[in-house]
Scaffold this motif. Structure first.
Motif, short mmCIF file in Angstrom:
data_model
loop_
_atom_site.label_atom_id
_atom_site.label_comp_id
_atom_site.label_asym_id
_atom_site.label_seq_id
_atom_site.Cartn_x
_atom_site.Cartn_y
_atom_site.Cartn_z
N ALA A 157 -5.07 -12.44 10.65
CA ALA A 157 -5.12 -13.85 10.09
C ALA A 157 -5.20 -13.88 8.56
O ALA A 157 -4.95 -14.71 7.95
N TRP A 158 -6.14 -13.00 8.04
CA TRP A 158 -6.23 -13.05 6.64
C TRP A 158 -5.14 -12.73 5.77
O TRP A 158 -4.65 -13.25 4.76
N LEU A 159 -4.34 -11.67 6.42
CA LEU A 159 -3.24 -11.10 5.53
C LEU A 159 -2.24 -12.19 5.66
O LEU A 159 -1.49 -12.18 4.55
N ALA A 160 -2.17 -12.82 6.70
CA ALA A 160 -0.88 -14.09 6.86
C ALA A 160 -1.00 -15.02 5.65
O ALA A 160 -0.17 -15.56 5.44
N THR A 161 -2.22 -15.30 5.44
CA THR A 161 -2.66 -16.30 4.44
C THR A 161 -2.87 -15.74 2.88
O THR A 161 -3.18 -16.70 2.23
N HIS A 162 -2.77 -14.39 2.73
CA HIS A 162 -3.21 -13.81 1.47
C HIS A 162 -2.26 -12.77 1.05
O HIS A 162 -2.76 -11.62 1.71
N PRO A 163 -1.44 -13.20 0.40
CA PRO A 163 -0.10 -12.19 0.42
C PRO A 163 -0.57 -11.12 -0.89
O PRO A 163 0.34 -10.39 -1.25
N GLY A 164 -1.53 -10.91 -1.35
CA GLY A 164 -2.06 -10.22 -2.53
C GLY A 164 -1.98 -10.84 -3.99
O GLY A 164 -1.75 -11.99 -3.86
N PRO A 165 -2.31 -9.99 -4.81
CA PRO A 165 -2.43 -8.54 -4.99
C PRO A 165 -3.65 -8.25 -4.06
O PRO A 165 -4.65 -9.03 -4.07
N TYR A 166 -3.82 -6.98 -3.82
CA TYR A 166 -4.99 -6.45 -3.19
C TYR A 166 -5.53 -5.35 -4.12
O TYR A 166 -4.93 -4.51 -4.59
N TYR A 167 -6.93 -5.56 -4.24
CA TYR A 167 -7.44 -4.77 -5.09
C TYR A 167 -8.42 -3.41 -4.59
O TYR A 167 -9.17 -2.92 -5.22
N THR A 168 -8.22 -3.52 -3.19
CA THR A 168 -9.20 -2.68 -2.48
C THR A 168 -8.37 -1.41 -1.82
O THR A 168 -8.95 -0.58 -1.14
N LEU A 169 -7.05 -1.21 -2.20
CA LEU A 169 -6.28 -0.13 -1.68
C LEU A 169 -6.18 1.07 -2.56
O LEU A 169 -5.26 2.01 -2.20
N GLY A 170 -6.92 1.18 -3.46
CA GLY A 170 -7.27 2.51 -4.42
C GLY A 170 -6.42 2.41 -5.75
O GLY A 170 -5.74 1.54 -5.73
N ASP A 171 -7.15 3.13 -6.70
CA ASP A 171 -6.51 3.12 -8.07
C ASP A 171 -5.12 3.65 -8.15
O ASP A 171 -5.22 5.21 -8.20
N GLN A 172 -4.10 3.20 -8.27
CA GLN A 172 -2.93 3.89 -8.41
C GLN A 172 -2.48 4.82 -9.50
O GLN A 172 -1.53 5.70 -9.55
N SER A 173 -3.24 4.82 -10.47
CA SER A 173 -3.11 5.52 -11.67
C SER A 173 -3.84 6.91 -11.46
O SER A 173 -3.70 7.63 -12.43
N MET A 174 -4.73 7.00 -10.55
CA MET A 174 -5.33 8.51 -10.29
C MET A 174 -4.49 9.51 -10.27
O MET A 174 -3.46 9.41 -9.48
N PRO A 175 -4.83 10.80 -10.73
CA PRO A 175 -4.22 11.89 -10.41
C PRO A 175 -4.40 12.40 -9.43
O PRO A 175 -5.31 12.08 -8.76
N THR A 176 -3.44 13.14 -8.61
CA THR A 176 -3.60 13.84 -7.32
C THR A 176 -4.90 14.48 -7.12
O THR A 176 -5.46 14.21 -6.14
N TYR A 177 -5.17 15.27 -8.18
CA TYR A 177 -6.53 16.02 -7.90
C TYR A 177 -7.58 15.30 -7.84
O TYR A 177 -8.80 15.53 -7.13
N ALA A 178 -7.68 14.04 -8.66
CA ALA A 178 -8.88 13.24 -8.80
C ALA A 178 -8.97 12.47 -7.39
O ALA A 178 -10.10 12.39 -6.81
N ARG A 179 -7.95 12.07 -6.71
CA ARG A 179 -7.80 11.44 -5.70
C ARG A 179 -8.42 12.23 -4.37
O ARG A 179 -9.51 11.89 -3.62
N ARG A 180 -7.99 13.47 -4.48
CA ARG A 180 -8.48 14.55 -3.47
C ARG A 180 -9.91 14.75 -3.73
O ARG A 180 -10.85 14.91 -2.44
N GLY A 181 -10.51 14.75 -4.97
CA GLY A 181 -11.83 15.04 -5.46
C GLY A 181 -12.83 13.98 -4.80
O GLY A 181 -13.71 14.18 -4.28
N HIS A 182 -12.08 12.70 -4.78
CA HIS A 182 -13.04 11.71 -4.11
C HIS A 182 -13.07 11.81 -2.56
O HIS A 182 -14.13 11.48 -2.17
#
Length: 263
Positions: A157-182
């Motif tokens: 229901a929330w997704l149907a009425t809130h098309p984004g942007p979404y700020y809780t899906l992860g920092d897309q600028s992170m390098p792979t090693y840092a994402r794995r470290g988290h």
């Protein structure tokens, strides 16, 4: 954006907004301060909110070295020292709740009150997400994996009425090693044995439909921390704090104002 430097020479970016007694807001795994963009204004009218970009995210340094929830907690303390904040309230969600546990255990003199949201004690006593959920998040098609994460975060229901942007899906600028470290830092967190030593007044919040970090973790935490109060947000998924901000934010502020009166 201001930064401070930690004891191991890592630059940590931080952000301060609002007026009043300090409130540290801690984001989820592999996310920076934007995690809180949807609800931060709920707190800035009466609180001076402090966020950080975890090492590995945002404008902070991204060292290629082991990460841990204890190290993240030390980074928060470095920011508090930079800001000359002796004691603060702390509200941590998801992995941020695990970091908040470390703050309450290893830096107890810096805390006034504690809010733990959609989080877990970790270790063998924590309730893990199902194998089905884990598989949905590692699908080879990144579009499908993102959609699976969205559905774990928010209700249809929330997704149907809130098309984004979404700020809780992860920092897309992170390098792979840092994402794995988290991921490793969050997975290795285990505060179970130490939780009874938490002295700060504690509120535990969780959505009743959270499959990403199963709701069953909430009563475990509340029972393990002396005097903790438990509140479940009916029908909410992992980002209960955003989708049901109308309930969650007032609960947090009411708890903090009751336990730690405004100065």
């Amino acid at each position: 954006m201001p930064h401070t430097k930690t004891s191991d020479e890592v630059r940590i970016a931080y952000q301060v907004r609002g007026d009043g007694p300090p409130l540290v807001l801690l984001a989820g795994q592999a996310n920076d301060h934007h995690w809180w963009d949807g609800v931060r204004d709920d707190f800035t009218a009466s609180r001076s909110t402090i966020t950080i970009d975890y090492r590995g995210t945002g404008e902070s340094d991204k060292p290629h070295q082991p990460y841990s929830t204890e190290r993240f907690a030390d980074d928060v303390v470095a920011v508090l020292d930079e800001l000359a904040v002796d004691r603060t309230d702390v509200y941590g969600t998801s992995m941020g709740g695990r970091v908040a546990q470390c703050l309450a255990l290893h830096h107890s003199h810096r805390l006034r009150a504690l809010v733990l949201g959609c989080t877990s004690p970790g270790g063998q006593h924590g309730i893990e997400r199902s194998s089905e959920v884990r598989r949905s998040l590692v699908q080879p098609n990144p579009v499908d994996a993102r959609q699976a994460l969205l559905q774990l975060m928010y209700t249809p229901a929330w997704l149907a009425t809130h098309p984004g942007p979404y700020y809780t899906l992860g920092d897309q600028s992170m390098p792979t090693y840092a994402r794995r470290g988290h991921l490793v830092a969050s997975n290795r967190h285990d505060a179970w044995d130490a939780l009874p030593a938490i002295l700060a007044p504690t509120l535990v919040l969780h959505g009743t439909e959270d499959l990403l970090n199963p709701t069953a973790n909430a009563p475990l935490l509340a029972a393990r921390i002396p005097g903790a109060r438990l509140e479940l947000i009916q029908g909410a998924r992992h980002t209960y704090f955003e989708e049901r901000r109308d309930l969650a934010s007032p609960l947090v502020l009411e708890f903090l104002d009751q336990k730690v009166p405004l100065q």
